[in-house]
Write a protein that holds these residues in place. Structure first.
Motif, short mmCIF file in Angstrom:
data_model
loop_
_atom_site.label_atom_id
_atom_site.label_comp_id
_atom_site.label_asym_id
_atom_site.label_seq_id
_atom_site.Cartn_x
_atom_site.Cartn_y
_atom_site.Cartn_z
N SER A 25 0.91 -1.18 0.04
CA SER A 25 0.10 0.05 -0.01
C SER A 25 0.84 1.37 0.10
O SER A 25 0.32 2.58 -0.14
N GLN A 57 4.79 1.81 8.88
CA GLN A 57 3.63 1.19 9.11
C GLN A 57 4.01 -0.33 9.84
O GLN A 57 3.22 -1.01 10.33
N HIS A 108 -1.88 3.55 18.04
CA HIS A 108 -2.50 3.52 16.82
C HIS A 108 -1.76 4.76 15.83
O HIS A 108 -2.34 4.80 14.68
N CYS A 155 -0.45 3.62 12.55
CA CYS A 155 -1.21 2.86 11.83
C CYS A 155 -1.60 3.49 10.40
O CYS A 155 -1.86 4.52 10.56
N PRO A 156 -1.93 2.76 9.49
CA PRO A 156 -2.39 3.41 8.25
C PRO A 156 -3.83 3.83 8.38
O PRO A 156 -4.49 3.50 9.29
N THR A 157 -3.85 5.19 8.09
CA THR A 157 -4.94 6.06 8.16
C THR A 157 -6.15 5.78 7.12
O THR A 157 -5.88 5.16 5.69
N SER A 208 -8.31 1.58 6.12
CA SER A 208 -7.31 0.88 6.90
C SER A 208 -7.44 -0.31 7.57
O SER A 208 -8.69 -0.59 7.74
N TRP A 209 -6.55 -1.23 7.71
CA TRP A 209 -6.92 -2.46 8.52
C TRP A 209 -7.02 -2.15 10.17
O TRP A 209 -7.39 -3.15 10.88
N CYS A 210 -6.62 -0.89 10.36
CA CYS A 210 -6.74 -0.62 12.08
C CYS A 210 -8.09 0.04 12.13
O CYS A 210 -8.52 0.97 11.63
N GLN A 260 -8.16 3.54 13.61
CA GLN A 260 -7.94 4.62 12.62
C GLN A 260 -9.17 4.82 11.64
O GLN A 260 -9.71 5.67 10.99
N GLN A 261 -10.12 3.69 11.30
CA GLN A 261 -11.15 3.71 10.67
C GLN A 261 -12.46 4.23 11.37
O GLN A 261 -12.78 5.32 10.56
#
Length: 519
Positions: A288, A299, A316, A319-321, A325-327, A330-331
């Motif tokens: 990504s 990441q 977090h 973590c990807p924003t 995001s898999w987090c 952050q979602q």
């Protein structure tokens, strides 16, 4: 065939067309058995069950296999030329070259395979595949064995040997002097050095898995033209290192206690399920952020912090924003929803300290720089899958069988079953049966349909979910059973004993109350 009214009127004919001295059915049988990875012995077994006549004897079988291998090599050479031409057309359409005759620079993924398991294989196979079209451009077969030379083993000082060797040397089957481990390097060197002469192309970009010294052998192939071959690592192999390193860490800590007095593995520790999750998220972190090494590294570090987060201390930030995001934390931050649930059992500090060196090593920018463009060797792995279907590793194969099998694998991979088989039959003088052609087309359609299905997002998600559940189940079994298998750990001299089990339900005593079976 005999007339029913007159016994004197008979007519004999062959059920198979004859090409030269041999019948078509014999060559077709050899091609059919080789395409499913089997030889004459399997054919004899098949005939014994179906009541069909036996195939030709061993000597004619080998002779026809050799003839088919030679003819298929010529057809495959034409198919490889067409594959290079496809790359030329692609480069010309994109404006990278002005004409189809111009010398061009292209990127290729390089990988080797052994024909038998382990590091003692006598035969090897190396291929280069275009990163633009995904087709094989060239291949090289390596052999460190010659049956004729084996017959003269120990007779090198005889006068007869010298006379024989002078005549035999041009046809000797040995083209590799060295170990099986060095075959990929030797094969890659041959393929790169003949690229200009054979195709008028330069392989200026090398995609490899980092498992061999092949890149060092080809790096300065075009140094006379002041061109250095650039290397990129396969992102898939880099991703797999996460699982490999963590499993190795588990082995190193086997029987040892961490600073908190507990083992590295076990419930709420570093489990198989968690190792798989780390590897999946590591792949996401790389793919990504194509071209952005700094974000890849950031990441990667976030993975460990994510699994150490608590309700009071969320970690977090790296973590990807965004909504994709898999987090979950952050979602929710991006969407304003409240779906995030903190981990019930975050990783303890002792486990974090043990795993941190692995994360640091795999987030090193120097390592990630080689995979920043996210190239893969998936095409090479697919080719090897086809190769091993016609030349199974668990079986022994003769040189001619390997030549024929490797030709079939490369051609079927590039052109499909129907196109190549039709061309091979025509070159061999075999009749193309309409039924056979229809079935070949059906095989190609099935292969194409399955490939498209496996490439869909839903199929990949389903496969990951099934693997996750399988590993969770495995973790539960291993935790309940304890150690039940280890090489040499349960012999009479060993102090290890199997776990005590409940006499009522025969399950491990862990989880049972003092005098009551809870199962």
């Amino acid at each position: 065939m005999q007339c029913l009214r007159s016994t004197q009127m008979t007519h004999k004919f062959n059920s198979s067309r004859k090409s030269g001295r041999s019948f078509d059915i014999n060559k077709k049988t050899i091609l059919g058995m080789r395409s499913i990875g089997r030889g004459r012995r399997a054919c004899v077994k098949f005939c014994s069950y179906t009541g069909l006549p036996l195939p030709v004897s061993n000597s004619p079988w080998l002779e026809k296999t050799s003839s088919l291998a030679e003819t298929s090599s010529q057809v495959v050479a034409d198919r490889l030329q067409r594959a290079v031409h496809d790359v030329r057309k692609l480069k010309m359409d994109s404006g990278e070259i002005a004409s189809l005759e111009e010398t061009m620079n292209i990127g290729v993924s390089v990988d080797g395979a052994w024909i038998s398991r382990g590091f003692n294989s006598l035969y090897g196979f190396v291929s280069v595949i275009s990163i633009d079209t995904g087709k094989v451009l060239d291949k090289h077969f390596l052999s460190s064995k010659c049956r004729e030379c084996d017959k003269w083993e120990g007779k090198a000082k005889d006068r007869e040997y010298v006379a024989w060797f002078i005549e035999h040397e041009p046809n000797c089957q040995i083209n590799h002097e060295g170990s099986a481990k060095s075959m990929e390097e030797a094969g890659a060197r041959v393929l790169f050095e003949r690229s200009l002469q054979k195709y008028n192309v330069r392989y200026t970009q090398y995609i490899g898995d980092g498992d061999s010294s092949a890149y060092a052998a080809v790096k300065y192939t075009y140094q006379n033209e002041n061109i250095t071959v650039e290397k990129q690592d396969c992102v898939g192999h880099i991703q797999k290192r996460m699982g490999t390193h963590l499993r190795k860490l588990v082995e190193e800590h086997k029987g040892k206690k961490l600073e908190d007095g507990r083992a590295l593995t076990g419930r709420n520790r570093l489990t198989n399920h968690l190792i798989n999750a780390f590897q999946v998220f590591y792949g996401i972190a790389l793919r990504s952020n194509k071209g952005n090494v700094e974000e890849m590294s950031k990441q990667t570090q976030a993975i460990l912090h994510h699994y150490a987060s608590t309700q009071d201390e969320p970690r977090h930030d790296n973590c990807p924003t965004g909504e994709e995001s898999w987090c979950k934390w952050q979602q929710d931050k991006a969407t304003g929803k409240k779906t995030y649930r903190p981990l019930k059992n975050p990783l303890p500090a002792a486990v974090l300290n043990a795993v941190q060196p692995v994360i640091d090593r795999l987030s090193n920018p120097a390592l990630l720089e080689g995979a920043k463009m996210c190239y893969t060797q998936n095409a090479n792995e697919s080719l090897h899958h086809v190769l091993w279907s016609v030349l199974p590793k668990e079986q022994n194969h003769g040189l001619m069988e390997i030549n024929l099998g490797s030709n079939l694998a490369v051609a079927h991979f590039n052109s499909g079953v129907e196109q190549f088989n039709k061309a091979l039959f025509e070159a061999t003088g075999l009749e193309v049966n309409p039924v056979s052609q229809s079935l070949w087309l059906s095989l190609d359609r099935i292969r194409s349909r399955e490939a498209k299905l496996k490439a869909t997002r839903e199929y990949k998600a389903r496969r990951k979910e099934l693997k996750r559940k399988r590993l969770q189940k495995l973790d539960r079994f291993e935790y309940a059973e304890g150690e039940t298998y280890a090489s040499g750990e349960f012999d009479r001299a060993s102090a290890k004993k199997a776990k005590r089990r409940c006499k009522t339900c025969l399950q491990p005593m862990k989880g049972h109350s003092r005098n009551t079976c809870t199962n």
